[in-house]
Design an enzyme around this catalytic site. Sequence first.
Site, short mmCIF file in Angstrom:
data_model
loop_
_atom_site.label_atom_id
_atom_site.label_comp_id
_atom_site.label_asym_id
_atom_site.label_seq_id
_atom_site.Cartn_x
_atom_site.Cartn_y
_atom_site.Cartn_z
N SER A 74 0.85 -1.19 0.00
CA SER A 74 0.00 0.00 0.00
C SER A 74 0.88 1.24 0.00
CB SER A 74 -0.85 -0.01 1.27
OG SER A 74 -1.31 1.29 1.58
N TYR B 1 -1.85 -0.42 10.07
CA TYR B 1 -1.97 -1.03 8.74
C TYR B 1 -0.67 -0.85 7.96
CZ TYR B 1 -3.64 -1.32 3.86
OH TYR B 1 -3.79 -1.62 2.52
P1 NAP Z 1 -11.30 -6.06 -0.64
O1 NAP Z 1 -12.14 -5.55 -1.75
O2 NAP Z 1 -11.62 -5.68 0.76
O3 NAP Z 1 -11.23 -7.65 -0.78
C1 NAP Z 1 -10.49 -8.35 0.14
C2 NAP Z 1 -10.25 -9.75 -0.38
O4 NAP Z 1 -9.39 -10.42 0.54
C3 NAP Z 1 -11.52 -10.56 -0.47
O5 NAP Z 1 -11.35 -11.52 -1.50
C4 NAP Z 1 -11.58 -11.24 0.90
O6 NAP Z 1 -12.28 -12.48 0.89
C5 NAP Z 1 -10.10 -11.49 1.14
N1 NAP Z 1 -9.76 -11.48 2.55
C6 NAP Z 1 -9.86 -10.45 3.42
N2 NAP Z 1 -9.48 -10.85 4.65
C7 NAP Z 1 -9.13 -12.15 4.52
C8 NAP Z 1 -8.68 -13.13 5.44
N3 NAP Z 1 -8.50 -12.88 6.74
N4 NAP Z 1 -8.45 -14.38 4.96
C9 NAP Z 1 -8.62 -14.67 3.66
N5 NAP Z 1 -9.06 -13.79 2.76
C10 NAP Z 1 -9.31 -12.55 3.20
O7 NAP Z 1 -9.75 -5.69 -0.84
P2 NAP Z 1 -9.07 -4.63 -1.83
O8 NAP Z 1 -9.45 -3.27 -1.41
O9 NAP Z 1 -9.26 -5.08 -3.23
O10 NAP Z 1 -7.54 -4.81 -1.40
C11 NAP Z 1 -6.70 -5.82 -1.93
C12 NAP Z 1 -5.29 -5.58 -1.41
O11 NAP Z 1 -4.85 -4.28 -1.81
C13 NAP Z 1 -5.18 -5.61 0.12
O12 NAP Z 1 -3.98 -6.20 0.50
C14 NAP Z 1 -5.19 -4.13 0.50
O13 NAP Z 1 -4.51 -3.90 1.71
C15 NAP Z 1 -4.44 -3.53 -0.68
N6 NAP Z 1 -4.75 -2.11 -0.90
C16 NAP Z 1 -6.01 -1.72 -1.23
C17 NAP Z 1 -6.28 -0.38 -1.46
C18 NAP Z 1 -7.65 0.11 -1.84
O14 NAP Z 1 -7.84 1.35 -1.88
N7 NAP Z 1 -8.59 -0.74 -2.18
C19 NAP Z 1 -5.24 0.57 -1.32
C20 NAP Z 1 -3.96 0.12 -0.99
C21 NAP Z 1 -3.72 -1.21 -0.79
P3 NAP Z 1 -13.90 -12.53 1.20
O15 NAP Z 1 -14.55 -11.99 -0.05
O16 NAP Z 1 -14.23 -13.95 1.42
O17 NAP Z 1 -14.13 -11.66 2.40
#
Ligand code: NAP
Length: 255
Positions: A149, A162
């Site tokens: 991130s 985080y």
């Molecule tokens: P998201 O939409 O919240 O989706 C999270 C995914 O991870 C889902 O498939 C969820 O499965 C799975 N997950 C969450 N907790 C889990 C756990 N304890 N065990 C197994 N699976 C788990 O996430 P996102 O926003 O796309 O983010 C993806 C990555 O990018 C993350 O590492 C996040 O920190 C990073 N990131 C995101 C952003 C942003 O703005 N979106 C910015 C910077 C970094 P379920 O569907 O079964 O819950």
Amino acid sequence: MGKLNGKTALVTGSSRGIGRAIAAGLAREGALVAVHYAHNERAAQETVELIEKDGGQAFTVQAPLGAVGDVDQLFQGLEAGLKKHAGNTVLDILVNNAGETLPAGAAPEDLSPEQFDRLFAVNAKAPLFITQRALGLLPDGGRVINISSGTTRTAIPSQTLYAMTKGALEQLSRGFARHLAPRGITINTVAPGITDNGSEIFKMPEVVEQMSQLSAFKRIGEPKEVADVVVFLATDESRWITGAFIDATGGSLLG
Ligand code: NAP
């Protein structure tokens, strides 16, 4: 011919958001993708259906990370799926994407040991032991991509914990990069900025407008914009890049 024809991939947390776009991007280039999720089976199945509609191949694997036995459960499902669909358990590409945050953030003085243990378990410990376990399945020339991130390169007090977990993940990339280089395995970090993952906050125009101001492009990112970078790192074209931190924040760190 896709750039990843005949390859296999595991994308943790690919039922939704950025992970789903990564899974779809890898499958579009010909990889067979294991779509991992924690609880949302319907969403994981939808990712598989999207991939299949596009002519790709995928299967789901459930394992809630941060729970006892998480890595064992993940690899039992992964290896069974690989055997069924590919005939062996070779894993060419691992994307450690699943991650959690404190939804509303937390002021540093309000952080609890339980929050610390939970976020480190999911965001840092799980990727370490998933990568370790994957070493036996990764062939020479394999790929590992860790999703961090932009918060590790700036100071947002409410995201301190985080960002600490993601900083740990980045060190995993660096240490393993040197260790795995003799096998031609690369391991890199991709750091998204604010990216529309479909959650409620991205349906609130005023909040979206505020968040947009962080990027040099004055908008929030789309999952595919992060996924395209990951797909590049998964291909042979990226073979000279390892241990790198790739800023995929849309210029949010430029100040
Ligand atoms: P998201 O939409 O919240 O989706 C999270 C995914 O991870 C889902 O498939 C969820 O499965 C799975 N997950 C969450 N907790 C889990 C756990 N304890 N065990 C197994 N699976 C788990 O996430 P996102 O926003 O796309 O983010 C993806 C990555 O990018 C993350 O590492 C996040 O920190 C990073 N990131 C995101 C952003 C942003 O703005 N979106 C910015 C910077 C970094 P379920 O569907 O079964 O819950």
